[in-house]
Design an enzyme around this catalytic site. Structure first.
Site, PDB file in Angstrom:
ATOM      1  CB  CYS A   1      -0.778   0.097   1.320  1.00 22.11           C
ATOM      2  SG  CYS A   1       0.136   0.050   2.817  1.00 22.11           S
TER       3      CYS A   1
ATOM      4  CB  CYS B   1      -2.656  -1.119   9.185  1.00 16.31           C
ATOM      5  SG  CYS B   1      -3.453  -1.011   7.601  1.00 16.31           S
TER       6      CYS B   1
HETATM    7 FE1  FES Z   1      -1.312  -0.281   4.374  1.00 19.10          FE
HETATM    8 FE2  FES Z   1      -2.638   0.942   6.500  1.00 19.10          FE
HETATM    9  S1  FES Z   1      -3.131   0.400   4.328  1.00 19.10           S
HETATM   10  S2  FES Z   1      -0.513   0.122   6.577  1.00 19.10           S
HETATM   11 FE1  FES Z   2      -2.309   2.438   2.761  1.00 17.07          FE
HETATM   12 FE2  FES Z   2      -4.571   3.241   3.478  1.00 17.07          FE
HETATM   13  S1  FES Z   2      -4.126   2.160   1.840  1.00 17.07           S
HETATM   14  S2  FES Z   2      -2.774   4.499   3.188  1.00 17.07           S
END
Ligand code: FES
Ligand code: FES
Length: 127
Positions: free
Chosen positions: A33, A102
């Site tokens: 992400c 996360c």
């Molecule tokens: Fe990747 Fe939160 S979406 S750490």
């Molecule tokens: Fe990582 Fe949320 S997807 S910021």
């Protein structure tokens, strides 16, 4: 979708910032992400006396890093190494499935910092 605890740590993250003379600083990112955590630790006599961080990422990344920081503050290095993604998520009352990684980012950052501190620099490496 988020628990009150997640919302609390997201809206009022603990320990945000940086430490002037940290004993260790590491950056850990999630290639999936693109979120990243820069974490600073002050360690005295095997105890984490201060923890600060900067986090670039989503609300869950902020909440999990905040919670993880409170879980290692004042703890020994051994105790800090036992902070897993599951424990961080649990302490927040759970996370949506899509946000479980996360908590992994937060726990990984803490463990990476402690491990870096405990690992002597390779011979010949700069400082
Ligand atoms: Fe990747 Fe939160 S979406 S750490
Ligand atoms: Fe990582 Fe949320 S997807 S910021």
């Amino acid at each position: 979708m988020y628990t009150d605890k997640v919302m609390d740590h997201f809206s009022n993250p603990r320990n945000v910032g940086q430490i002037e003379n940290p004993n260790v600083v590491v950056k850990v990112g999630d290639p999936g992400c693109g979120d990243a955590v820069l974490i600073f630790l002050k360690i005295d006599d095997n105890v984490i006396t201060d923890v600060k961080y900067k986090v670039y990422g989503c609300g869950a990344a902020i909440a999990t890093t905040s919670m993880a920081s409170t879980m290692v503050e004042g703890k020994t290095l051994e105790e800090a190494l036992e902070v897993t993604d599951e424990k961080v998520a649990e302490a927040l009352g759970g996370l949506p499935d899509s946000k479980m990684h996360c908590s992994n980012l937060a726990a990984t950052a803490i463990r990476a910092a402690v491990t870096r501190y405990l690992t002597p620099p390779e011979e010949g490496a700069a400082s």
